[in-house]
Design an enzyme around this catalytic site. Structure first.
Site, PDB file in Angstrom:
ATOM      1  N   SER A 143       0.823  -1.224   0.000  1.00  0.00           N
ATOM      2  CA  SER A 143       0.000   0.000   0.000  1.00  0.00           C
ATOM      3  C   SER A 143       0.849   1.262   0.000  1.00  0.00           C
ATOM      4  O   SER A 143       0.418   2.292   0.524  1.00  0.00           O
ATOM      5  CB  SER A 143      -0.974  -0.005   1.184  1.00  0.00           C
ATOM      6  OG  SER A 143      -1.823  -1.141   1.133  1.00  0.00           O
ATOM      7  N   ARG A 144       2.043   1.191  -0.520  1.00  0.00           N
ATOM      8  CA  ARG A 144       2.961   2.339  -0.644  1.00  0.00           C
ATOM      9  C   ARG A 144       3.421   2.890   0.699  1.00  0.00           C
ATOM     10  O   ARG A 144       3.973   3.983   0.779  1.00  0.00           O
ATOM     11  CB  ARG A 144       2.332   3.497  -1.452  1.00  0.00           C
ATOM     12  CG  ARG A 144       1.418   3.110  -2.586  1.00  0.00           C
ATOM     13  CD  ARG A 144       1.961   2.039  -3.495  1.00  0.00           C
ATOM     14  NE  ARG A 144       3.046   2.468  -4.351  1.00  0.00           N
ATOM     15  CZ  ARG A 144       3.717   1.660  -5.168  1.00  0.00           C
ATOM     16  NH1 ARG A 144       3.399   0.377  -5.218  1.00  0.00           N
ATOM     17  NH2 ARG A 144       4.685   2.126  -5.909  1.00  0.00           N
TER      18      ARG A 144
END
Length: 540
Positions: free
Chosen positions: A514-515
């Site tokens: 999710s970065r």
């Protein structure tokens, strides 16, 4: 100095032995029509089993990308029209020749066929997005290829399931089943399979029938093929569906005429083995790969085979043009272990060494490659890839031409940044600092440690200067090669030597889902007159 000139160990002993034996490899078939007294393989498979072609080829490092380096495989894509396609008779004749006089074992060939299929899948469909794999395996050698592929996919990080309804009771096949069971890979009966594959699987490996198959598929394979055909309806509704990967021949296709009536399986990927069969010309999916790096000259000459070169040590090569992609949609969902402050080394040099050693152990290509960024007096930055040749408490060392653009910019502004990117580990390291030349003695010592060809190349190349053509370099190189052919010492040119970046800032980056990436920054500070490194976590 902790030298990075040392050679990394990119192969285990097993891979080394495989690489020696895999330079020759051959594909086989078990069709009753091609049985021969000189073909020992024909004795191993029942008359009702179908089969596919299989091959042998070199194997390298433990990382998947050593088998199918994406950048290399993509750049080596071959126009499908320029590659030879085999008739069923030609494929059978090649089988007889290879499996008879040349004496390759069935299990050896099947192992590498399955590995080729697995690496082709890993080339396109990453386990972070396509992890649930269903391998539907027939009773013959095509099914055996699927069993082997399932095992390799497990080790590549996928979650395979196997449907093997018509098991062949031969030691080779029972052994493959035992290997999968030892990994706790689930076997599903046809009755256990969902009617709709789209919700439970991301990839379907079609390993039911190979190129010797003819006639109409019998139960339960006729029903399984119908379920695969139902998946094509999702394309019209824009719903996500599992991708279909066919091994050598899409099951049910005619080996030469292809999908007669346009009512058969339409795979997203076709992995041809040895050489594409004629039906592959009718394949319209986005991904066509070839597995097989084995054909001896006598076979290639006899059948006038035109086969593409395999990049590096990869197990597969793309045929045809790679599909166009939406660049904005390209992304990787990183999966990495925790990278916490309490786990890292207090000294960034030690942390760098730790990560560098991890990159070497992972078999990554050129882990000492780094992007060097410099800025001249005009304020315009420039970057290029160079190779790290040493690192110690004093800094990071590389060598170059002192009259190159980067050297001129370092003369005007003796500060630079380095960037190491280790894709296979989801890691990068940035280092910033001041730059100075290393001593003449250090440059001299390293220069003479290089291969003589590289020494001559350093003299010939007036780096960054304009030349009329490549022939100029060749001519000068040839003249110097002749001059020093007696083995005499090649003098280091005055315009060539090393630089050392003295680090003033480190940043260690590790990709996360999710970065939410990890970024730990080391910056120096004075405490009681002593220089120490402060560690801060930065927002990704």
């Amino acid at each position: 100095m902790w030298s990075v000139i040392r050679k990394s160990r990119r192969m285990s002993m097993t891979c080394s032995l495989l690489a020696q034996s895999l330079t020759l490899a051959y594909h086989y078939n078990s069709s009753p029509a091609i049985k021969s007294t000189c073909n020992p393989f024909s004795l191993l498979v029942s008359n009702q089993s179908s089969s596919s072609s299989v091959f042998l080829r070199p194997v390298s490092a433990p990382a998947i990308r050593a088998f199918c380096s994406k950048s290399d495989a993509m750049s080596s894509a071959q126009n499908s029209d320029s590659v030879s396609h085999l008739t069923q008779r030609e494929a059978a004749e090649i089988d007889e020749t290879l499996m008879g006089p040349l004496g390759f074992s069935v299990d050896q060939l099947m192992e590498l066929a399955g590995l080729s299929v697995a690496t082709s899948i890993a080339e396109v469909y990453k386990p972070s997005e396509y992890d649930r794999v269903l391998a539907i395996c027939g009773p013959g050698n095509n099914g055996g290829d699927g069993l082997v592929a399932a095992r390799h996919l497990y080790h590549f990080g996928y979650k395979p399931f196997v449907c093997y309804p018509k098991r062949t009771q031969k030691p080779l096949y029972t052994g493959l089943v035992t290997q999968l069971e030892s990994l706790s890979i689930p076997f599903l009966s046809v009755e256990d399979l969902p009617l709709d594959f789209s919700k439970d699987f991301d990839i379907i490996v079609d390993a039911m029938f190979g190129f010797s198959f003819h006639g109409t598929p019998r139960p339960p394979f006729d029903d399984l093929i119908k379920r695969l055909l139902c998946l094509h309806g999702y394309d019209q509704t824009h719903q996500k569906r599992p991708v279909i990967v066919s091994v050598d021949i899409p099951s049910g296709w005619h080996v030469e005429e292809g999908d007669i009536g346009d009512e058969g399986i339409k795979p997203d990927m076709l992995v041809s083995l040895t050489a594409p069969k004629l039906c592959a010309k009718k394949f319209s999916g986005p991904h066509h790969f070839l597995g097989g790096r084995f054909v001896p000259p006598v076979i290639a000459d006899k059948y006038k085979l035109r086969l593409p070169p395999y990049p590096g040590t990869s197990m597969c090569v793309r045929i045809g043009k790679a599909p166009s992609v939406d660049i904005s949609a390209l992304r990787e969902n990183y999966i990495s272990p925790e990278f916490l402050e309490e786990q890292v080394e207090s000294d960034p040099i030690n942390q760098f060494r730790k990560w560098f050693d991890d990159a070497i152990a992972a078999g990554l290509r050129e882990p000492n490659a780094m992007a060097l960024s410099t800025v001249g007096k005009d304020g315009k930055p420039s970057s290029r890839m160079v190779l790290l040749k040493g690192v110690d408490r004093d800094g990071f060392v590389w060598y170059t031409n002192y009259e190159s653009r980067k050297a001129c910019e370092l003369c005007e502004n003796p500060h630079a940044s380095l960037l190491f990117y280790w894709d296979g580990r989801n890691r990068q390291v940035r280092v910033e600092g001041s730059v100075e030349k290393v001593s003449d003695e250090e440059s001299e010592q390293y220069f003479h440690s290089r291969p003589r060809g590289s020494q001559i190349g350093a003299i010939v190349s007036k780096q960054s200067s304009v030349i009329p053509g490549r022939h100029v370099l060749y001519q000068q190189y040839k003249e110097l090669e002749e001059k020093f052919s007696d083995g005499s010492l090649i003098p280091k040119p005055e315009y060539w030597g090393g630089y050392r970046l003295k680090p003033e800032l480190f940043e260690f980056w590790q990709g996360q889902t999710s970065r939410l990436h990890d970024r730990l920054q080391y910056s120096p500070q004075e405490i009681n007159g002593k220089r120490v490194w402060k560690i801060n976590r930065l927002c990704p």
